[in-house]
Design a protein around this motif. Structure first.
Motif, short mmCIF file in Angstrom:
data_model
loop_
_atom_site.label_atom_id
_atom_site.label_comp_id
_atom_site.label_asym_id
_atom_site.label_seq_id
_atom_site.Cartn_x
_atom_site.Cartn_y
_atom_site.Cartn_z
N ARG A 1 -9.14 10.37 -0.44
CA ARG A 1 -10.07 9.94 0.62
C ARG A 1 -10.72 11.15 1.25
O ARG A 1 -10.04 12.04 1.75
N PRO A 2 -12.05 11.23 1.23
CA PRO A 2 -12.71 12.39 1.85
C PRO A 2 -12.49 12.42 3.36
O PRO A 2 -12.30 11.37 3.98
N GLY A 3 -12.52 13.61 3.91
CA GLY A 3 -12.40 13.76 5.35
C GLY A 3 -13.71 13.45 6.04
O GLY A 3 -14.71 13.11 5.40
N TYR A 4 -13.71 13.57 7.35
CA TYR A 4 -14.92 13.31 8.13
C TYR A 4 -15.65 14.61 8.37
O TYR A 4 -15.03 15.65 8.60
N PRO A 5 -16.99 14.57 8.34
CA PRO A 5 -17.76 15.80 8.59
C PRO A 5 -17.47 16.33 9.99
O PRO A 5 -17.34 15.54 10.95
N PRO A 6 -17.38 17.63 10.15
CA PRO A 6 -17.11 18.23 11.46
C PRO A 6 -18.11 17.79 12.53
O PRO A 6 -17.75 17.63 13.69
N GLU A 7 -19.38 17.54 12.13
CA GLU A 7 -20.39 17.11 13.11
C GLU A 7 -20.02 15.75 13.72
O GLU A 7 -20.26 15.50 14.89
N PHE B 1 0.81 -1.22 0.00
CA PHE B 1 0.00 0.00 0.00
C PHE B 1 0.85 1.27 0.00
O PHE B 1 0.38 2.33 -0.38
N GLU B 2 2.08 1.16 0.42
CA GLU B 2 2.93 2.34 0.60
C GLU B 2 3.02 3.22 -0.64
O GLU B 2 2.98 4.44 -0.55
N GLY B 3 3.13 2.62 -1.80
CA GLY B 3 3.27 3.39 -3.02
C GLY B 3 2.03 4.20 -3.38
O GLY B 3 2.11 5.22 -4.04
N ALA B 4 0.87 3.74 -2.94
CA ALA B 4 -0.38 4.43 -3.27
C ALA B 4 -0.91 5.25 -2.11
O ALA B 4 -1.95 5.89 -2.24
N ALA B 5 -0.24 5.24 -0.98
CA ALA B 5 -0.75 5.90 0.23
C ALA B 5 -0.99 7.39 0.01
O ALA B 5 -2.01 7.92 0.46
N ARG B 6 -0.10 8.07 -0.64
CA ARG B 6 -0.27 9.52 -0.86
C ARG B 6 -1.49 9.80 -1.72
O ARG B 6 -2.29 10.69 -1.41
N VAL B 7 -1.66 9.02 -2.77
CA VAL B 7 -2.83 9.21 -3.65
C VAL B 7 -4.11 8.92 -2.87
O VAL B 7 -5.08 9.66 -2.96
N GLU C 1 -4.55 9.11 0.37
CA GLU C 1 -4.73 10.18 1.36
C GLU C 1 -5.39 11.40 0.72
O GLU C 1 -6.30 12.00 1.28
N GLN C 2 -4.94 11.76 -0.47
CA GLN C 2 -5.48 12.94 -1.14
C GLN C 2 -6.91 12.71 -1.63
O GLN C 2 -7.73 13.62 -1.60
N GLY D 1 -5.94 3.08 8.67
CA GLY D 1 -6.44 3.96 7.62
C GLY D 1 -5.46 5.08 7.33
O GLY D 1 -4.25 4.94 7.50
N THR D 2 -5.99 6.21 6.92
CA THR D 2 -5.14 7.33 6.53
C THR D 2 -4.67 8.18 7.71
O THR D 2 -3.75 8.96 7.56
N GLY D 3 -5.34 8.06 8.84
CA GLY D 3 -5.01 8.90 9.99
C GLY D 3 -5.80 10.18 10.02
O GLY D 3 -5.66 11.00 10.93
N LYS D 4 -6.67 10.38 9.03
CA LYS D 4 -7.45 11.62 8.98
C LYS D 4 -8.33 11.78 10.20
O LYS D 4 -8.41 12.86 10.77
N LEU D 5 -9.02 10.72 10.60
CA LEU D 5 -9.90 10.84 11.77
C LEU D 5 -9.09 11.13 13.03
O LEU D 5 -9.47 11.99 13.83
N THR D 6 -7.97 10.46 13.19
CA THR D 6 -7.13 10.69 14.36
C THR D 6 -6.65 12.14 14.41
O THR D 6 -6.71 12.78 15.46
#
Length: 79
Positions: free
Chosen positions: A39-45, A28-34, A36-37, A68-73
């Motif tokens: 993958r939608p973020g989580y709604p603020p609510e 997955f490492e080679g595609a992680a950046r793509v 991450e970009q 996952g991407t770490g976005k939620l964290t």
């Protein structure tokens, strides 16, 4: 060649070659950046609800098990 250009090549499986590491462990490492970009973020609510429901605050700890991407964290830590 950039990761994005490589990821767009037909037949590219995302594998990155690292000496001493099995290729499946880095697939997955080679595609992680793509990913991450794209993958939608989580709604603020949702982040607000989780922060309240889990009583998160400055003295609390969050464990990211790297599933996952770490976005939620990142959103939870920032809240």
């Amino acid at each position: 060649m950039t990761v994005l250009a490589r990821a767009l090549e037909p037949g590219y499986d995302g594998a990155v070659k690292i000496a001493g590491v099995h290729e499946k462990a880095t697939a997955f490492e080679g595609a992680a950046r793509v990913y991450e970009q794209a993958r939608p973020g989580y709604p603020p609510e949702v982040v607000r609800w989780l922060t309240e429901a889990l009583a998160l605050g400055p003295e609390r700890r969050i464990l990211d098990l790297a599933a996952g991407t770490g976005k939620l964290t990142r959103d939870l830590v920032a809240s």
